[in-house]
Design a protein around this motif. Structure first.
Motif, PDB file in Angstrom:
ATOM      1  N   UNK A  49       0.813  -1.209   0.000  1.00 54.43           N
ATOM      2  CA  UNK A  49       0.000   0.000   0.000  1.00 54.43           C
ATOM      3  C   UNK A  49       0.851   1.266   0.000  1.00 54.43           C
ATOM      4  N   UNK A  50       1.863   1.294   0.845  1.00 56.46           N
ATOM      5  CA  UNK A  50       2.687   2.494   0.946  1.00 56.46           C
ATOM      6  C   UNK A  50       3.451   2.754  -0.339  1.00 56.46           C
ATOM      7  N   UNK A 220      -6.603  -2.798   7.736  1.00 57.17           N
ATOM      8  CA  UNK A 220      -7.994  -2.774   7.277  1.00 57.17           C
ATOM      9  C   UNK A 220      -8.093  -2.813   5.761  1.00 57.17           C
ATOM     10  N   UNK A 221      -7.055  -2.360   5.059  1.00 57.20           N
ATOM     11  CA  UNK A 221      -7.094  -2.307   3.602  1.00 57.20           C
ATOM     12  C   UNK A 221      -6.310  -3.442   2.947  1.00 57.20           C
ATOM     13  N   UNK A 222      -5.934  -4.429   3.708  1.00 54.91           N
ATOM     14  CA  UNK A 222      -5.062  -5.482   3.193  1.00 54.91           C
ATOM     15  C   UNK A 222      -5.829  -6.468   2.310  1.00 54.91           C
ATOM     16  N   UNK A 223      -5.346  -6.658   1.107  1.00 48.81           N
ATOM     17  CA  UNK A 223      -5.987  -7.584   0.169  1.00 48.81           C
ATOM     18  C   UNK A 223      -5.962  -9.017   0.657  1.00 48.81           C
ATOM     19  N   UNK A 224      -4.948  -9.373   1.431  1.00 47.55           N
ATOM     20  CA  UNK A 224      -4.780 -10.757   1.843  1.00 47.55           C
ATOM     21  C   UNK A 224      -5.876 -11.233   2.801  1.00 47.55           C
ATOM     22  N   UNK A 225      -6.587 -10.305   3.396  1.00 49.67           N
ATOM     23  CA  UNK A 225      -7.701 -10.691   4.266  1.00 49.67           C
ATOM     24  C   UNK A 225      -8.739 -11.479   3.472  1.00 49.67           C
ATOM     25  N   UNK A 226      -9.084 -10.958   2.292  1.00 52.83           N
ATOM     26  CA  UNK A 226     -10.051 -11.646   1.438  1.00 52.83           C
ATOM     27  C   UNK A 226      -9.439 -12.878   0.780  1.00 52.83           C
ATOM     28  N   UNK A 279      -6.696  -2.283  -4.891  1.00 53.42           N
ATOM     29  CA  UNK A 279      -5.408  -1.898  -5.473  1.00 53.42           C
ATOM     30  C   UNK A 279      -4.293  -2.775  -4.923  1.00 53.42           C
ATOM     31  N   UNK A 280      -4.328  -3.030  -3.629  1.00 54.14           N
ATOM     32  CA  UNK A 280      -3.332  -3.917  -3.033  1.00 54.14           C
ATOM     33  C   UNK A 280      -3.421  -5.321  -3.637  1.00 54.14           C
ATOM     34  N   UNK A 289       2.597  -4.449 -11.389  1.00 54.31           N
ATOM     35  CA  UNK A 289       3.592  -3.542 -10.829  1.00 54.31           C
ATOM     36  C   UNK A 289       2.884  -2.419 -10.078  1.00 54.31           C
ATOM     37  N   UNK A 290       3.456  -2.039  -8.937  1.00 51.99           N
ATOM     38  CA  UNK A 290       2.836  -0.988  -8.116  1.00 51.99           C
ATOM     39  C   UNK A 290       2.644   0.303  -8.912  1.00 51.99           C
ATOM     40  N   UNK A 291       3.616   0.677  -9.720  1.00 56.01           N
ATOM     41  CA  UNK A 291       3.502   1.928 -10.473  1.00 56.01           C
ATOM     42  C   UNK A 291       2.374   1.859 -11.497  1.00 56.01           C
TER      43      UNK A 291
END
Length: 306
Positions: A49-50, A220-226, A279-280, A289-291
């Motif tokens: 995310x960062x 809270x915004x982590x994709x890995x939760x789902x 996005x994550x 790629x993050x960019x």
């Protein structure tokens, strides 16, 4: 985010310092080069995310100005990036209100508005500025597998505290040392795990899925939760402070490039937690790629042209 383990993160910082030192003028400020309108360096911490947010900042500045933007991303944990900003090795990066107040300054947090106001008060005294929030509150939480939640009837942090002595905690390295991490949870909830392991962010989820750990920290915004179908436990005593994200920038950089404040504040409220989670996921799951993820999203929002 306070007294941390430095390890490879500090090595990365030292390497970045050498690189950046070659790009700065004798006064330590980022100087103009050739026909360039100037040069700034954007940093980031070492999680998806960062990095995505840092690319968004960079892309927006590149779109709106002639400033040369350098990227020093994945520098390490919070303390590494904070130190780089203080030393003018980077001039700005994405940061979170709760991290600044509770970890860097060891002050009490409050509501989202109170924590934002205190953030601004604290950093401005140190020659920094926290710009308008992006719209996401990436607060910490604790997560377990569906099976663990069902077996122990876990719904809240207090439920977890009752069985923590039989469980293994797997979290990011710095979470083990931060007052707004494991030490604080131990004090408030009385959690004492059978074993606590520090590890990189991505490894945490593989470990809990493999049964090597029972509990992990999550954003809270982590994709890995789902992705891993984890159960988020309720922080029933409201231990974790708000973590509203925005750009933290040096005041002397704003004095040198005053247009940056208005440009970066175009990001105010442009993002939701669900959007950030998606996005994550594009990075962590779809291997983009993050960019590219950052650019596509800014185009979708109409902030830059394709």
């Amino acid at each position: 985010m306070k007294k941390f383990r430095f390890g490879t993160g500090m090595a990365l910082l030292l390497a970045a310092s050498l690189i950046l030192g070659a790009c700065s003028n004798g006064s330590g400020e980022s100087g103009a080069s050739g026909d360039s309108a100037g040069e700034i360096t954007i940093g980031s911490k070492n999680f998806t995310e960062n990095v995505v947010l840092a690319h968004m900042i960079a892309l927006l500045i590149e779109d709106r100005t002639d400033i040369t933007v350098k990227r020093q991303l994945n520098l390490g944990g919070s303390n590494v990036v904070w130190t780089a900003l203080e030393n003018n090795e980077i001039q700005l990066y994405p940061e979170y209100t709760g991290t600044i107040v509770a970890s860097y300054y060891q002050e009490e947090t409050g509501t989202a508005e109170e924590t934002l106001n205190k953030t601004r008060e604290l950093v401005e005294a140190d020659g920094l500025k926290f710009l308008e929030p992006y719209g996401i509150n990436n607060t910490y939480t604790l997560a377990v597998t569906q099976e663990t939640a069902k077996e122990h009837n876990l719904k809240t942090f207090s439920d977890l505290a009752k069985v923590s002595e039989d469980m293994v905690l797997g979290v990011e390295f710095e979470f083990l040392d931060r007052d707004d991490g494991y030490p604080g949870i131990q004090e408030l909830y009385g959690m004492n795990f059978k074993e606590s392991k520090g590890m990189d962010h991505g490894i945490m989820y593989r470990s809990i899925e493999a049964g090597e750990t029972d509990v992990t920290n999550a954003y809270a915004t982590d994709a890995q939760i789902k992705v891993h179908n984890l159960v988020i436990l309720e922080d029933d005593k409201e231990f974790f402070p708000p973590y509203d994200a925005s750009t933290l920038i040096r005041q002397d950089t704003l004095e040198q490039y005053p247009e940056l404040e208005g440009i970066l504040n175009e990001l105010e409220g442009f993002l939701t937690e669900e959007e950030m989670q998606n996005l994550n996921a594009q990075v962590d799951v779809d291997a983009m790629l993050e960019e590219d993820v950052a650019r596509d999203f800014l185009i979708e929002k109409g902030l830059i042209e394709g």
